[in-house]
Design an enzyme around this catalytic site. Structure first.
Site, PDB file in Angstrom:
ATOM      1  CB  CYS A 114       8.437  48.463  48.312  1.00 11.16           C
ATOM      2  SG  CYS A 114       9.833  47.602  49.069  1.00 11.16           S
ATOM      3  N   GLY A 162       8.435  53.157  52.449  1.00 15.70           N
ATOM      4  CA  GLY A 162       9.832  52.738  52.431  1.00 15.70           C
ATOM      5  C   GLY A 162      10.763  53.922  52.517  1.00 15.70           C
ATOM      6  CG  ASN A 213       4.678  46.655  47.480  1.00 12.62           C
ATOM      7  OD1 ASN A 213       5.336  46.231  48.427  1.00 12.62           O
ATOM      8  ND2 ASN A 213       3.414  47.020  47.606  1.00 12.62           N
ATOM      9  N   GLY A 214       6.520  43.738  47.209  1.00 16.28           N
ATOM     10  CA  GLY A 214       6.080  42.410  47.629  1.00 16.28           C
ATOM     11  C   GLY A 214       7.247  41.469  47.802  1.00 16.28           C
ATOM     12  CE1 TYR A 220       2.630  51.406  61.542  1.00 15.81           C
ATOM     13  CE2 TYR A 220       3.482  50.119  59.712  1.00 15.81           C
ATOM     14  CZ  TYR A 220       3.685  51.021  60.731  1.00 15.81           C
ATOM     15  OH  TYR A 220       4.918  51.545  60.939  1.00 15.81           O
ATOM     16  CB  SER A 257      -0.939  53.564  61.879  1.00 10.41           C
ATOM     17  OG  SER A 257       0.052  53.093  62.762  1.00 10.41           O
ATOM     18  CG  ASP A 310       0.531  51.686  68.659  1.00  7.39           C
ATOM     19  OD1 ASP A 310       0.397  52.145  67.504  1.00  7.39           O
ATOM     20  OD2 ASP A 310       1.640  51.500  69.196  1.00  7.39           O
ATOM     21  CB  CYS A 366       0.627  38.177  60.294  1.00  6.92           C
ATOM     22  SG  CYS A 366      -0.565  39.478  59.940  1.00  6.92           S
TER      23      CYS A 366
END
Length: 475
Positions: free
Chosen positions: A15, A43, A120-121, A264, A305, A367, A456
């Protein structure tokens, strides 16, 4: 949706938050509008602006809705938003569904006046906090965790002398990732989680102070970059100037900025915590060229990106850089397409290969990530159909192996292709002639001395996490 369905392409953005406070009393709605426009990449589901006049009756006027910034607002609606203190938000739903009532900023009326909040978060303990509030009589209007933050700030404000102290007390209770822009009747406040997972910076234009998720939004409104809000810092803006409270800060060695901002999320022309995003992506591309060299004729990037990382790969390898794709700029993250059988067309609507560029060539395609693998496979198929002899895929992030709990839409393990398949298997599944992912230990070269979160990819979360997906817990 009957015979139609909504298709989501690519990774889920986060966001964007924006705030403006004109100390001279001028209206700021148009400034907030252009700031949000510059943050649209963060967003595209909903947006909103709330303003108040700190010199007048201090009534909050707001407008928000589903859609892009220029869909929700027009000249007339901006003219009606009279006020010199404004808060804005663009939303991509990572917690709570895509519905009008979940659009931000949230406007809370309570005994001390009106509180406006943009967030945001994602919080990791929102479920417990919301349950506690509900058992003490709180009634929630949305399904987003941001409302939990707003309630806690409002409640703390009843027992504190200053709004920024209420924000600090709320920060002691909430856990997770957040960049906040808050306005009370005569004050604008910015706050950032102690780990620094979400970015937030300060700008100034004349006598107007600005808070924004990224520095690109400051440039868009003609403001000068002042500095980043530090992780764990609370900044407040009043007619007396800026005040800072760093009592919630943690040791720099424990800070954990989201590495995917640099890979990204952030716009190429932004600088976050002193690190230029363009420079980070050039470094990523060069690292890929060193780790995975290949004989090829052309390096291309997948818009947007992947473009800069492709440039870095080209510079390091000496292989020419080219533009192989035309991107349809008028397609958002989501769009409606006919029937499941035409899934491939969903990529073609957004991207089209320029045959003259790739025909008869061995291509290196760069990518930013592979999530489920379907989009990458379709792009490779398009390149080969256009006459590419070989397609060597280079990804400027390591494989996604673990979900994100902090506001990035990395899906559950079962949906992550790298969680259940080796790189060799993925290469075959997507139809690539070779595949190379960014090496984990090369990520630090992108951000220098900054502490960052790479959970991640590694599963090493900077804090305790729920262990299950809580993003739709309130739906």
């Amino acid at each position: 949706m009957n015979q139609f369905e909504k298709v989501t392409t690519g990774m889920g953005e986060e966001c964007g938050v924006f705030g403006a406070y004109d100390m001279d009393g001028g209206d700021v709605a148009s400034t907030v509008y252009y700031g949000l426009f510059a943050l649209q990449h963060r967003g595209q589901e909903s947006c909103g602006i709330a303003v108040t006049d700190t010199y007048g009756e201090r009534k909050v006027r707001s407008k928000k809705g589903l859609g892009l910034v220029n869909d929700v607002f027009d000249e007339e609606s901006l003219r009606e938003l009279k006020g010199n203190l404004g808060v804005g938000h663009v939303r991509y739903s990572t917690a709570g569904g895509s519905r009008a009532e979940n659009a931000m900023p949230l406007v809370i009326n309570y005994v001390k006046g009106t509180l406006v909040i943009a967030h945001n978060g994602n919080l990791t303990n929102a479920v417990e906090l919301r349950r506690e509030l509900e058992y003490t009589g709180a009634i929630f209007q949305t399904t987003i965790d941001s409302e939990v933050i707003a309630y806690h700030i409002a409640r703390e404000r009843l027992n504190t002398g200053k709004a920024e102290d209420a924000v600090k007390n709320a920060m002691k209770k909430i856990r997770g990732a957040y960049a906040l822009v808050v306005s009370s009747p005569r004050k604008m406040i910015g706050a950032r989680d102690p780990f620094g997972l979400k970015p937030l910076c300060i700008g100034k234009r004349g006598n107007t102070y600005i808070l924004a998720s990224e520095s690109c939004a400051l440039s868009a409104v003609g403001a000068d970059f002042v500095r980043d809000v530090d992780p764990g810092e609370i900044v407040s803006f009043t007619k007396h100037g800026i005040e800072s409270d760093r009592s919630m800060a943690i040791d720099a060695g424990k800070q954990a900025r989201c590495i995917f901002e640099y890979i990204y999320f952030a716009r190429t022309d932004s600088t976050l915590d002193g690190v230029n995003v363009y420079h980070s992506r050039i470094i990523a591309g060069k690292a890929l060229a060193k780790s995975y060299p290949v004989d090829a004729d052309l390096v291309v990037g997948v818009p947007d990106s992947g473009l800069v990382a492709a440039k870095g790969y080209s510079e390091e390898s000496g292989i020419p850089y080219g533009m192989a794709f035309h991107k349809n700029s008028y397609v958002g993250r989501t769009f409606i397409k006919p029937s499941q059988s035409e899934r491939e067309s969903s990529v073609k609507i957004k991207l089209n290969v320029i045959e003259e560029v790739v025909r008869g060539k061995r291509i290196v395609m760069v990518d930013d990530s592979i999530v489920r693998g379907t989009t990458c496979a379709n792009i490779i198929k398009m390149l080969k159909k256009a006459g590419a002899l070989e397609v060597h895929v280079r990804i400027s992030s390591p494989p996604f192996l673990y979900p994100c709990y902090f506001g990035t839409d990395v899906p559950s393990n079962e949906q992550l292709i790298a969680h259940t398949h080796t790189p060799e298997e993925i290469q075959k599944m997507i139809g690539a002639d070779s595949l190379g992912y960014m090496e984990i230990d090369k990520l630090k070269d992108m951000v220098g001395d900054l502490g960052y979160c790479d959970a991640c990819f590694t599963g090493n979360y900077p804090m305790e996490v729920p262990g299950k997906d809580v993003s739709q817990a309130f739906e």
